[in-house]
Design an enzyme around this catalytic site. Sequence first.
Site, mmCIF file in Angstrom:
data_model
loop_
_atom_site.group_PDB
_atom_site.id
_atom_site.type_symbol
_atom_site.label_atom_id
_atom_site.label_comp_id
_atom_site.label_asym_id
_atom_site.label_seq_id
_atom_site.Cartn_x
_atom_site.Cartn_y
_atom_site.Cartn_z
ATOM 1 N N LYS A 190 0.882 -1.183 0.000
ATOM 2 C CA LYS A 190 0.000 0.000 0.000
ATOM 3 C C LYS A 190 0.911 1.222 0.000
ATOM 4 C CE LYS A 190 -1.941 2.911 1.981
ATOM 5 N NZ LYS A 190 -1.665 4.297 1.505
ATOM 6 N N GLY A 243 6.811 5.163 7.739
ATOM 7 C CA GLY A 243 6.060 6.411 7.735
ATOM 8 C C GLY A 243 6.231 7.156 9.036
ATOM 9 N N SER A 244 5.239 7.978 9.363
ATOM 10 C CA SER A 244 5.368 8.867 10.519
ATOM 11 C C SER A 244 5.049 8.118 11.821
ATOM 12 C CB SER A 244 4.407 10.049 10.356
ATOM 13 O OG SER A 244 3.081 9.564 10.352
ATOM 14 N N GLU A 265 9.153 1.449 10.754
ATOM 15 C CA GLU A 265 10.278 2.306 10.346
ATOM 16 C C GLU A 265 9.748 3.724 10.370
ATOM 17 O OE1 GLU A 265 13.349 1.541 9.314
ATOM 18 O OE2 GLU A 265 13.234 -0.622 9.024
ATOM 19 N N CYS A 299 14.037 10.343 6.050
ATOM 20 C CA CYS A 299 13.900 9.971 7.464
ATOM 21 C C CYS A 299 15.215 10.120 8.213
ATOM 22 C CB CYS A 299 13.366 8.551 7.578
ATOM 23 S SG CYS A 299 14.326 7.365 6.639
ATOM 24 N N GLU A 397 10.108 16.607 14.070
ATOM 25 C CA GLU A 397 10.617 16.325 12.727
ATOM 26 C C GLU A 397 10.034 17.350 11.750
ATOM 27 O OE1 GLU A 397 9.259 12.689 10.797
ATOM 28 O OE2 GLU A 397 11.293 12.298 10.119
HETATM 29 P P1 NAD Z 1 2.369 8.831 6.904
HETATM 30 O O1 NAD Z 1 2.536 8.156 8.202
HETATM 31 O O2 NAD Z 1 1.403 9.948 6.798
HETATM 32 O O3 NAD Z 1 1.940 7.799 5.770
HETATM 33 C C1 NAD Z 1 2.693 6.650 5.494
HETATM 34 C C2 NAD Z 1 1.794 5.591 4.898
HETATM 35 O O4 NAD Z 1 0.825 5.210 5.865
HETATM 36 C C3 NAD Z 1 1.021 6.041 3.666
HETATM 37 O O5 NAD Z 1 0.967 4.967 2.751
HETATM 38 C C4 NAD Z 1 -0.352 6.328 4.225
HETATM 39 O O6 NAD Z 1 -1.390 6.203 3.275
HETATM 40 C C5 NAD Z 1 -0.455 5.250 5.280
HETATM 41 N N1 NAD Z 1 -1.448 5.549 6.344
HETATM 42 C C6 NAD Z 1 -1.802 6.755 6.842
HETATM 43 N N2 NAD Z 1 -2.740 6.613 7.794
HETATM 44 C C7 NAD Z 1 -2.993 5.290 7.910
HETATM 45 C C8 NAD Z 1 -3.880 4.508 8.710
HETATM 46 N N3 NAD Z 1 -4.704 5.077 9.619
HETATM 47 N N4 NAD Z 1 -3.866 3.169 8.562
HETATM 48 C C9 NAD Z 1 -3.063 2.566 7.654
HETATM 49 N N5 NAD Z 1 -2.195 3.252 6.859
HETATM 50 C C10 NAD Z 1 -2.155 4.601 6.989
HETATM 51 O O7 NAD Z 1 3.843 9.273 6.498
HETATM 52 P P2 NAD Z 1 4.248 10.156 5.279
HETATM 53 O O8 NAD Z 1 3.839 11.560 5.602
HETATM 54 O O9 NAD Z 1 3.760 9.508 4.029
HETATM 55 O O10 NAD Z 1 5.847 10.021 5.316
HETATM 56 C C11 NAD Z 1 6.672 10.829 6.085
HETATM 57 C C12 NAD Z 1 7.112 10.104 7.327
HETATM 58 O O11 NAD Z 1 7.723 8.867 6.988
HETATM 59 C C13 NAD Z 1 8.180 10.863 8.093
HETATM 60 O O12 NAD Z 1 7.898 10.835 9.464
HETATM 61 C C14 NAD Z 1 9.447 10.090 7.786
HETATM 62 O O13 NAD Z 1 10.467 10.249 8.734
HETATM 63 C C15 NAD Z 1 8.930 8.711 7.701
HETATM 64 N N6 NAD Z 1 9.857 7.843 6.965
HETATM 65 C C16 NAD Z 1 10.557 6.889 7.657
HETATM 66 C C17 NAD Z 1 11.468 6.087 6.998
HETATM 67 C C18 NAD Z 1 12.256 5.034 7.747
HETATM 68 O O14 NAD Z 1 12.739 4.104 7.120
HETATM 69 N N7 NAD Z 1 12.425 5.138 9.035
HETATM 70 C C19 NAD Z 1 11.650 6.218 5.636
HETATM 71 C C20 NAD Z 1 10.921 7.186 4.963
HETATM 72 C C21 NAD Z 1 10.014 7.986 5.652
#
Ligand code: NAD
Length: 509
Positions: A190, A243-244, A265, A299, A397
């Site tokens: 996803k 993600g976040s 992650e 990240c 962040e």
């Molecule tokens: P996000 O958390 O908003 O979204 C990430 C993913 O989660 C997307 O696919 C989104 O559609 C999905 N998502 C959102 N809400 C959800 C829910 N309720 N249930 C299931 N899935 C859901 O993050 P973002 O804004 O897309 O990315 C930025 C963040 O990602 C930053 O905090 C960054 O540091 C982090 N990040 C971490 C790494 C790592 O490897 N540690 C790598 C890249 C990005």
Amino acid sequence: MPSTLHEQLLAKLAPFFPGKETVGSYVGGELLAGSGAAIKLVDPATGREFLSYPDAGGELVARAARAAVEGQRAWAALTAAQRGRVMYEIGRVVRANLEPLAQLESLSAGKPIRDCRGEVTKVAEMFEYYAGWTDKLHGEVIPVPSGHMNYTRREPFGVLLLITPWNAPVFTCGWNVAPAIAAGNAVLLKPSELTPLSSLALASLAEQAGLPRGVFNVLSGHGHTTGQAAIACPAVKKVVFVGSPATGGKIAAAAAARGIPCVLELGGKSANIVFEDADLTRACIGAQSAIFAAAGQSCVAGSRLLVQRSIYDRFVAMVAEGARRLRTGSPLLPETEVGPIQNARQYGHVLAMIKAGLREGAQVAEGSDGQPAQEGFFVRPTVMKNVRNDMEIARTEVFGPVVVAIPFDTEEEAVAIANDSEFGLAGAVWTHDVARAHRVASLVKAGTFWINTYKVINVASPFGGYDASGYGRSSGTEALREYTQVKSVWVETSAHPAVAFGYAPGIGA
Ligand code: NAD
């Protein structure tokens, strides 16, 4: 010649899906339209809408789960060596399509083309690296104290759900899919609803390379709809999330409700520590690429620059001068080094964080004062000085091209400031003192640490966070452990087995 961004994108996507003129989800080897509400995509370089597609929705999720179960059976029926050859072929096909994939990524995600070329090359490396592991995932024979033979088998989970963010779509797709399928699983991927295109293209290429249909499915849609429906699917046995931290918490809670494990992650606020004895020219280049590459939407970005007080003014001026010279611009231009922020929500957050820093007394040494650009979601590479680690700009962040420079006096203080963060994703130290370099590396809490370099990442090396930056590891051999489960098998080998009710004698209770 296609003129609008909409037409250009469909033209770039067409070679991967001949005869299809839409964007949807990739399920069981077919590009299908979802049944959910329309998702509108906006070009970050202009702020104008350019494409919309339907959210996958529950029905398509269920169909993808069935396809994944079937696909996983077909995949597991191949020998480990055959799976390795398919993985290697995926790497070859990705290399052969480097330019079309990079262009698709650059256009659809708003990332500089030079970054996209590098990331697609890394994706090929990921499949090549794990190709070599498929036939080396063996168990052990354990010398138990009885007449039994006991051995372990490393088995796939079955179907994994991988959820990825918008900042490095093709990179995080390969990063998670390659080890997952090398371990014998099928995946439901996803991607972020904002950037599904390169993941769709990669799934199609993987099948061209011989991956059975249904092993690599892509569900394009929102997290709270499609993502949550996928977590709830009984076929899904583990969730790997990038993600976040806020979303990570929701995903872990939903997975826990079903009793299935997660890898998280998450984000970071990594400390990049520069001592007075460092090679300041190299440290300055390192500090710039640590935060300004990918416009800080990384990240592991070195977002807190900790500088020894004796060189603070001089070094901050050097980084500011470097920031001034970086070329910000349209993602597809070959000279662009810093592209736009990927989306409006994130753009608003970056500008708000700069203003918060100014309100708390930080000063802009170079870059943005938090005012929006005339067009598009651009933020000039920004260096903030006179920052204390208790300011919001040093704790939250930003995920944008904004570095905060914090002075320190001693090594002890540098380590204390570095560790005074809820996150623990990465960090670095710049010094010529070998003992100090390794000491600091051992004392800073972070899943990845660099000495006299920054942001070197390779699929062969484990990657993941400490503390609020998450748990589990997503690369190297550690990922193969994450993506398999261990079965213990007992075999009676004695000519005169002891018949016992309960625990057999010799093994003990
Ligand atoms: P996000 O958390 O908003 O979204 C990430 C993913 O989660 C997307 O696919 C989104 O559609 C999905 N998502 C959102 N809400 C959800 C829910 N309720 N249930 C299931 N899935 C859901 O993050 P973002 O804004 O897309 O990315 C930025 C963040 O990602 C930053 O905090 C960054 O540091 C982090 N990040 C971490 C790494 C790592 O490897 N540690 C790598 C890249 C990005």
